[in-house]
Design an enzyme around this catalytic site. Structure first.
Site, short mmCIF file in Angstrom:
data_model
loop_
_atom_site.label_atom_id
_atom_site.label_comp_id
_atom_site.label_asym_id
_atom_site.label_seq_id
_atom_site.Cartn_x
_atom_site.Cartn_y
_atom_site.Cartn_z
N HIS A 166 13.10 -10.62 80.33
CA HIS A 166 11.86 -10.27 79.65
C HIS A 166 11.86 -10.78 78.21
O HIS A 166 10.83 -11.21 77.69
CB HIS A 166 11.69 -8.75 79.68
N SER A 177 4.81 -9.04 75.96
CA SER A 177 4.66 -7.99 76.96
C SER A 177 3.26 -7.38 76.90
O SER A 177 2.28 -8.07 77.20
CB SER A 177 5.75 -6.93 76.75
N ASP A 184 12.42 -12.45 84.80
CA ASP A 184 11.94 -11.25 84.12
C ASP A 184 12.16 -10.02 85.00
O ASP A 184 11.64 -9.95 86.11
CB ASP A 184 10.45 -11.41 83.79
#
Length: 811
Positions: free
Chosen positions: A773, A666, A739
């Protein structure tokens, strides 16, 4: 080209010719030793009852299959809905429940249907019952269990589990539950032809919006959302098995019984819906109902919340809740600054209350200088702790109030939110007879447990604090060489000294629970969970501390393979995630502990330890400065921190500075791409689920407060996409195809791949089907591990040696 056009051109699909773009390929499998780690059994989670007499051991498998993860779902209003079961899309479930007393003398398995999939385990506050959801292919059921008989049975079928699903009533026996309305028909079918265009309009009012996925796109989506979100609130009585409907069906997103049991706080979502906002910002009505479903009071009718300033709050009542100790008294706060943190005002929020029958005016009882963060009520009914947050200084303050006199008594906490060393710990709570939780008291004493961060790593603690004198006394602290933290307070003796349950682990012993009688200074182990991964127990780790060139203190956990020989220099993988600070003193504070029990789960980068790598884990990358402008030097600060990390490991003689790779997830992936674009410190990088083009997040990202139009140069400078021509080290990117995280659309990785490939860089992009994610399916996790190991082996371990053996300089 006009000034700034380059920034906006990036949002247009690039027509690069991309060589060697593989078609969809089969899942890969990493080396056998990594597969064994991924498949290792998980340790059951221990869920203690409110009275701490019972422990429910919750069993869960290591990972779901890709078939489970790929179960069909619909993305609506920022939610992912399983249309078959009318529940949030979910792939990993609890699979077994074992009830035991705290001493472990009485352990009984709860009988469940074969293959049962469970979630949302909840104890009743009297500790005599428990409840959970059972997920079937076509519906969700509410099951209620009895502690005495150690059994559970179906209570309510066809639960609508989208929002909360169920809550215990204050009697600890009956259950509020949302069910699918009996009159509901089939889901609306998509029209064969569109009825017209989708129209959005703004009329001169500011509406700065972050980027979200799974939004409504048309009226058919809106109709689907309404279909699945509509629920009937009902009251289940296990005494006679009755289920009584309360009120009319609606889009019920919250329901909370009052302590007296005669009123309910209910929030209903309303039209018009939005095509650019998630459900939490849709219009809504917050109401007080009587327990027959009739309306007693309208608390607030909130409009579409599309004009909330960045880091601001909505106007009108928010944080609405019931006051403990009162049968039906509402409390809520309201903004005094229009919800805008940039407005200069002497006080930002005020707290109000209103009691049943709700026919008078709400009474204001205090104001906060900064943004209100919440309330902590005490066993002594007139006491409440009011917390607030200063956004400009990143500062928290908690003030004790005496409600009967409506005046503050004392400040119990006043510190930077980043000051780990000064954290006094969380206040321990206890359930009242009606289920509301308040701060546990023994006379004037309250109890706090915390992480106990220090220069040598975390040493959790339990303190008691005197409300009259504000003095604190340490009752217990984690010992040397272990990591042990307080799970719950079991009881408190007449002298105010508690008995507690802790969770203890060390580098060599797996986490297990212990019962401590602090007055008698005795302790005994009450669980005996085995080591799930004994094959990695020889791994060595230590806390290392070093400093950046500008004097900022840094730290990391260094892991070495079990077979590492003294003096042997290994390839090193640096894993990091940048965090923001307003001052160097808190930025340099150490977090974590070297005495945690190491497990390697899922797609963890620590699997590289089985392949002859050393790993510098959680290497601190502090971004220090004024909150409004700290990102102006983001690249320079992460570069200095990365260089210091490499130099420290090289100085220790464990890492080969010419064979170092970097990775992150991330925001850590964003950091990784920036380090490859702006430095030559690393031989390769692994970036997972990142955002690389900040023009696609134009109203801020992470802690950035400025918009793209206010700071276009910074958005460009911080976007690796804009510097793709400089990424000349091999970059592996992994991204979940589905995601849902704000800002990290898969297109972020796709566009960076195109840009790097178009400039002749070495880059590989792996899009994991059906993944979010983070990566959940066993097949996806194994593939991510295989990709990472192969990439780093090829481009770091077996790469041609560099001429210089020292860390390379910035580009």
């Amino acid at each position: 080209m006009p000034h700034g056009s380059l920034l906006f051109a990036s949002s247009v699909a690039l027509a690069f010719l991309v060589p060697n773009a593989d078609a969809q390929s089969p899942y890969k499998t990493p080396p056998k030793e990594v597969v064994e780690l991924v498949d290792a059994p998980t340790t059951p989670a221990a869920r203690l009852s409110p009275d701490a007499r019972w422990m429910m051991l919750v069993e869960r498998p290591a990972l779901p299959s890709i078939e489970d993860v790929a179960r069909p779902w619909i993305g609506l209003a920022g939610m992912r809905i399983d249309p078959a079961s009318n529940a949030p899309a979910q792939s990993n479930f609890d699979r077994g429940l074992v009830l035991r007393d705290l001493a472990g003398a009485n352990e009984r398995r709860i009988a469940l249907p074969e293959g049962a999939k469970l979630s949302n385990l909840s104890w009743s506050h009297d500790s005599r019952h428990f409840a959970f959801l059972r997920h079937l292919d076509t519906e969700v059921e509410l099951w209620v269990g009895d502690v005495e008989s150690a059994s559970a049975k179906l209570a309510v079928p066809r639960v609508n589990a989208l929002f909360g699903a169920f809550e215990w009533m204050p009697d600890g026996r009956r259950v509020l539950v949302t069910v699918v309305p009996q009159s509901r028909g089939e889901a609306p079918k998509a029209p064969r032809a569109p009825a017209g265009p989708t129209v959005m309009q703004s009329s001169g009012k500011r509406s700065p919006l972050r980027t979200f996925q799974d939004l409504l796109e048309n009226e058919h989506d809106a109709a689907l959302f309404e279909h699945f979100a509509t629920a009937q609130l009902a009251l289940f009585d296990p005494g006679d098995g009755s289920l009584a409907a309360l009120g009319a069906p609606g889009l019920i997103s919250r329901f909370d019984p009052a302590p007296g049991g005669e009123h309910l706080l209910v929030t209903r979502i309303q039209r018009p819906f939005s095509y650019v906002l998630t459900v939490d910002r849709f219009p809504s009505r917050t109401e007080v109902w009587r327990t027959d479903g009739s309306l007693a009071y309208l608390v607030h009718e909130a409009p579409l919340r599309d004009q909330i300033p960045i880091e601001g709050v909505p106007t009108g009542p928010r944080s609405v809740s019931w006051r403990p100790h009162e049968p039906a008294t509402l409390v809520w706060c309201e903004a005094l600054d229009g919800g805008d943190p940039k407005t200069k005002v002497p006080q930002r929020d005020r707290w109000l209350s209103l009691s049943a029958p709700f026919d008078g005016q709400a009474q204001e009882w205090t104001r906060t200088e900064h943004r209100a963060r919440g309330l902590t009520w005490f066993q002594q009914p007139a006491l409440v702790l009011v917390s607030e947050y200063d956004r400009d200084r990143r500062w928290t303050r908690a003030t004790l109030h005496e409600l009967s006199e409506r005046k503050p008594l004392a400040v119990l906490e006043d510190r930077s939110v980043n000051d780990r060393y000064g954290d006094p710990g969380q206040i321990a709570t206890v359930a009242l007879l009606d289920g509301t939780r308040v701060a546990r008291q023994s006379g004037d004493w309250i109890y706090r447990s915390g992480e106990g961060a220090s220069e040598d790593g975390a040493r959790p603690f339990l303190d008691r604090q005197n409300l009259a004198t504000r003095a604190s006394e340490r009752l217990w602290r984690c010992g040397d060489g272990v990591y042990e933290s307080v799970a719950t307070i079991v009881s408190v003796d007449a002298a105010g000294v508690p008995t507690v349950v802790t969770r203890r682990e060390s580098a060599s012993e797996p986490p297990n629970h212990h019962l401590h009688d602090l007055a008698a200074k005795s302790a005994r182990q009450i669980t005996s969970f085995p080591d799930p991964q004994p094959q990695i127990r020889g791994i060595k780790k230590e806390l290392v501390k070093y400093q950046r060139a500008d004097g900022v203190q840094l730290s990391a956990t260094l892991y070495l393979p079990a077979n590492h020989k003294s003096g042997e220099r290994l390839p090193m993988f640096v894993w990091a995630y940048p965090l923001e600070y307003t001052d160097t003193s808190t930025a340099g504070q150490v977090s974590g502990s070297p005495h945690r029990f190491t497990t390697i789960r899922g797609a963890s980068h620590l699997a590289l330890l089985t392949q002859g790598w050393c790993v510098l884990d959680n290497a601190t990358m502090p971004i220090v400065g004024d909150p409004e402008t700290m990102n102006d030097t983001f690249v320079e600060q992460i570069t200095a921190a990365a260089r210091a990390a490499i130099e420290k490991a090289a100085e220790m003689g464990v890492a080969d500075p010419a064979r170092v790779a970097v990775g992150g997830h991330s925001y850590g992936a964003f950091m990784t791409a920036n380090l490859l674009a702006h430095t030559d410190l690393f031989r390769a990088g692994v970036a997972r689920s990142g955002a690389y083009n900040r023009t696609l997040t134009p109203f801020g990202f992470q802690s950035e407060r400025r918009t793209l139009w206010e700071a276009p140069q910074i958005y460009a400078q911080l976007s690796p996409f804009m510097h793709a021509d400089k990424i000349n080290e091999p970059l592996l990117m992994l991204h979940g195809e589905k995601d849902s995280n704000s800002g990290t659309f898969p297109i972020q990785s796709e566009r960076l791949y195109q840009a790097v490939a178009g400039h002749g860089g070495t880059v590989r992009l792996c899009l994991l089907p059906e993944e979010d994610h983070g990566y959940a399916a066993r097949e996806s996790v194994l593939h991510a591990q295989a990709e990472t190991i192969e990439w780093l082996d090829k481009y770091v371990v077996r790469a041609a040696p560099l001429e210089a053996a020292a860390p390379r300089e910035a580009k």
